[in-house]
Design a protein around this motif. Structure first.
Motif, short mmCIF file in Angstrom:
data_model
loop_
_atom_site.label_atom_id
_atom_site.label_comp_id
_atom_site.label_asym_id
_atom_site.label_seq_id
_atom_site.Cartn_x
_atom_site.Cartn_y
_atom_site.Cartn_z
N ALA A 174 -4.15 0.61 -2.01
CA ALA A 174 -3.76 2.02 -1.90
C ALA A 174 -4.94 2.92 -1.56
O ALA A 174 -4.76 3.97 -0.92
N ALA A 175 -6.14 2.53 -1.97
CA ALA A 175 -7.31 3.39 -1.82
C ALA A 175 -7.85 3.37 -0.39
O ALA A 175 -7.64 2.42 0.37
N ASP A 176 -8.58 4.42 -0.06
CA ASP A 176 -9.26 4.51 1.24
C ASP A 176 -10.75 4.29 1.11
O ASP A 176 -11.43 4.01 2.11
N VAL A 177 -11.27 4.44 -0.10
CA VAL A 177 -12.70 4.26 -0.34
C VAL A 177 -12.87 3.92 -1.82
O VAL A 177 -12.11 4.40 -2.67
N LEU A 178 -13.86 3.08 -2.11
CA LEU A 178 -14.21 2.77 -3.49
C LEU A 178 -15.50 3.45 -3.86
O LEU A 178 -16.50 3.35 -3.13
N VAL A 179 -15.50 4.14 -4.99
CA VAL A 179 -16.73 4.62 -5.62
C VAL A 179 -16.91 3.83 -6.90
O VAL A 179 -16.02 3.81 -7.76
N THR A 180 -18.02 3.14 -7.01
CA THR A 180 -18.31 2.40 -8.23
C THR A 180 -19.79 2.53 -8.53
O THR A 180 -20.52 3.22 -7.83
N LEU B 161 0.78 10.25 -3.65
CA LEU B 161 -0.28 10.60 -2.71
C LEU B 161 0.34 10.99 -1.38
O LEU B 161 0.92 10.14 -0.69
N PRO B 162 0.24 12.24 -0.97
CA PRO B 162 0.82 12.67 0.31
C PRO B 162 0.17 11.96 1.48
O PRO B 162 -0.99 11.52 1.41
N HIS B 163 0.90 11.83 2.57
CA HIS B 163 0.35 11.24 3.79
C HIS B 163 -0.88 12.04 4.23
O HIS B 163 -0.87 13.27 4.24
N GLY B 164 -1.93 11.34 4.59
CA GLY B 164 -3.16 11.99 5.01
C GLY B 164 -4.15 12.25 3.90
O GLY B 164 -5.29 12.67 4.17
N THR B 165 -3.75 12.02 2.65
CA THR B 165 -4.66 12.22 1.53
C THR B 165 -5.64 11.05 1.43
O THR B 165 -5.24 9.88 1.48
N MET B 166 -6.92 11.35 1.32
CA MET B 166 -7.92 10.31 1.09
C MET B 166 -7.91 9.93 -0.39
O MET B 166 -8.21 10.76 -1.25
N ALA B 167 -7.55 8.68 -0.68
CA ALA B 167 -7.52 8.20 -2.05
C ALA B 167 -8.85 7.57 -2.39
O ALA B 167 -9.25 6.55 -1.79
N VAL B 168 -9.56 8.17 -3.35
CA VAL B 168 -10.88 7.71 -3.79
C VAL B 168 -10.70 6.95 -5.09
O VAL B 168 -10.40 7.55 -6.13
N LEU B 169 -10.84 5.65 -5.06
CA LEU B 169 -10.75 4.85 -6.28
C LEU B 169 -12.12 4.84 -6.95
O LEU B 169 -13.09 4.32 -6.40
N ARG C 88 0.84 -1.21 0.00
CA ARG C 88 0.00 0.00 0.00
C ARG C 88 0.87 1.25 0.00
O ARG C 88 0.65 2.17 -0.79
N ALA C 89 1.86 1.27 0.88
CA ALA C 89 2.74 2.44 0.97
C ALA C 89 3.50 2.66 -0.33
O ALA C 89 3.66 3.81 -0.78
N ARG C 90 3.97 1.58 -0.92
CA ARG C 90 4.74 1.71 -2.17
C ARG C 90 3.87 2.27 -3.29
O ARG C 90 4.29 3.18 -4.03
N VAL C 91 2.64 1.75 -3.44
CA VAL C 91 1.76 2.20 -4.52
C VAL C 91 1.38 3.66 -4.30
O VAL C 91 1.36 4.46 -5.25
N ARG C 92 1.06 4.03 -3.08
CA ARG C 92 0.71 5.42 -2.80
C ARG C 92 1.88 6.36 -3.11
O ARG C 92 1.69 7.46 -3.63
N ALA C 93 3.08 5.90 -2.82
CA ALA C 93 4.26 6.71 -3.15
C ALA C 93 4.42 6.83 -4.66
O ALA C 93 4.73 7.92 -5.18
N GLU C 94 4.23 5.74 -5.38
CA GLU C 94 4.31 5.77 -6.84
C GLU C 94 3.31 6.76 -7.43
O GLU C 94 3.60 7.44 -8.42
N LEU C 95 2.13 6.83 -6.81
CA LEU C 95 1.08 7.72 -7.31
C LEU C 95 1.21 9.14 -6.78
O LEU C 95 0.40 10.02 -7.13
#
Length: 349
Positions: A242-248, A176-184, A167-174
């Protein structure tokens, strides 16, 4: 032994990828592996993975010489005959929320349906993710054959010991700063139009747009700090981590993402059209989905901005959904499928 692999008509992805990587990790000798590859995807296969162009005479020859064929979809681009004694393992590519094949409201032309039915007639084994998945897939395909009810191999990574590091590696690749909510945001494809948009979530959120591979021609927003197009990212399971929430909307992604326990929002802006005229559903989305069904952008934005409260309100329904559709998922699905193939301990027909 010769094994031919196919995912999504020429990609290196999904259940076949998970099974291939599990198989080759065991170092089985005397096995020749060959992947069907589309021209658009050929360069994305890892170095050393042997490929053959899908839709060519070489692909037909490979299919007809295979001892084992593993695919996650119908093989339509090559006219081929299964060799006597060969095993065709069909993993499919998700628990069907939207109705498919004979169950769908929309039906392709008769000649296309006949071609698909011919492919189903070649299947020897069908991998399913759950008892409910077995019931739905058998009904949709009128498939009477053998089933391996194991969970989905592609989901094993969600239980891997290194999942937090991944998770940490993918977020770094993308980026995504620490604390950012990643919405997939992972909408399904539509037979008649483009998917909706998600946006306007504030400075501490980023949308990861994952379009269905059938929608590669659709226009996309320019990549920026708050929206990234991750449609070409190699493995969607890494994006789940990597995501914190899924929107589908009506994608089978919700069945896989529910394994993580993270919130799911259903952005069903064309609910009546899709349900009543285009496809139809295999469950009552408004009462059985693992998250709230939101009909417009304003409701979606409000839910994302108040996510902990929304998730808590959906906890009981989420748990029922997981028990119904994800009970077999434990990180060992690939092992169970391969053990059945290696040992010959297949279930009765």
């Amino acid at each position: 032994m010769r094994i031919v692999w196919n995912a999504d008509n020429g990609r290196y992805a999904d259940n076949p990828r998970a099974l291939y990587e599990a198989w080759t990790a065991h170092g089985q000798d005397g096995v020749e592996h060959l992947w069907l590859a589309s021209s658009r995807q050929a360069a994305t296969f890892p170095p050393g993975v042997a490929t053959v162009p899908i839709g060519t005479p070489q692909a037909v020859a490979a299919l007809e010489a295979a001892d084992v064929l593993v695919s996650n979809t119908h093989i339509q681009l090559d006219r081929w005959r299964k060799r006597p004694g060969a095993t065709y393992l069909q993993t499919w590519h998700g628990t069907p929320l939207k109705r498919i094949h004979r169950d769908a409201a929309y039906q392709p032309p008769d000649d296309v349906m006949a071609e698909l039915d011919d492919d189903i007639g070649r299947w020897d084994l069908l991998v399913t993710p759950s008892t409910e998945g077995t019931r739905l897939l058998r009904a949709a395909f009128a498939y009477p054959g053998r089933v391996l009810e194991t969970g989905y191999p592609r989901n094993d990574v969600l239980f891997a010991a290194d999942r937090e590091a991944r998770r940490a590696r993918v977020r770094a690749e993308l980026g995504l700063p620490h604390g950012t909510m990643a919405v997939l945001y992972a909408p399904t494809y539509r037979d008649d139009e483009a998917a909706g948009r998600v946006g306007g979530l504030g400075d501490n959120a980023a949308v990861l747009l994952r379009l269905h591979h059938y929608m590669y021609r659709q226009s996309r927003p320019a990549n920026g700090r708050q929206v990234q197009d991750v449609s070409a990212y190699p493995n969607i399971s890494d994006l789940y981590l990597a995501a914190d929430v899924l929107v589908t909307d009506y994608s089978s992604a919700m069945f896989d993402f529910a394994i993580t326990g993270k919130p799911i929002l259903v952005f069903a802006y064309d609910l009546e059209h899709y349900r009543d005229r285009l496809r139809g559903f295999t469950l009552d989305l408004e009462t059985e989905a693992p998250g709230p069904v939101l009909l417009d952008q304003e409701a979606l934005t409000a839910a994302l901005l108040d996510l902990p409260v929304v998730a808590a309100a959906q906890a009981e329904r989420y748990a029922r959904f997981v028990e119904r559709f994800c009970a077999l998922e434990d990180g060992r699905a690939s092992e169970r499928v391969l053990q059945a193939l290696w040992s010959g301990s297949l279930p009765p027909g």
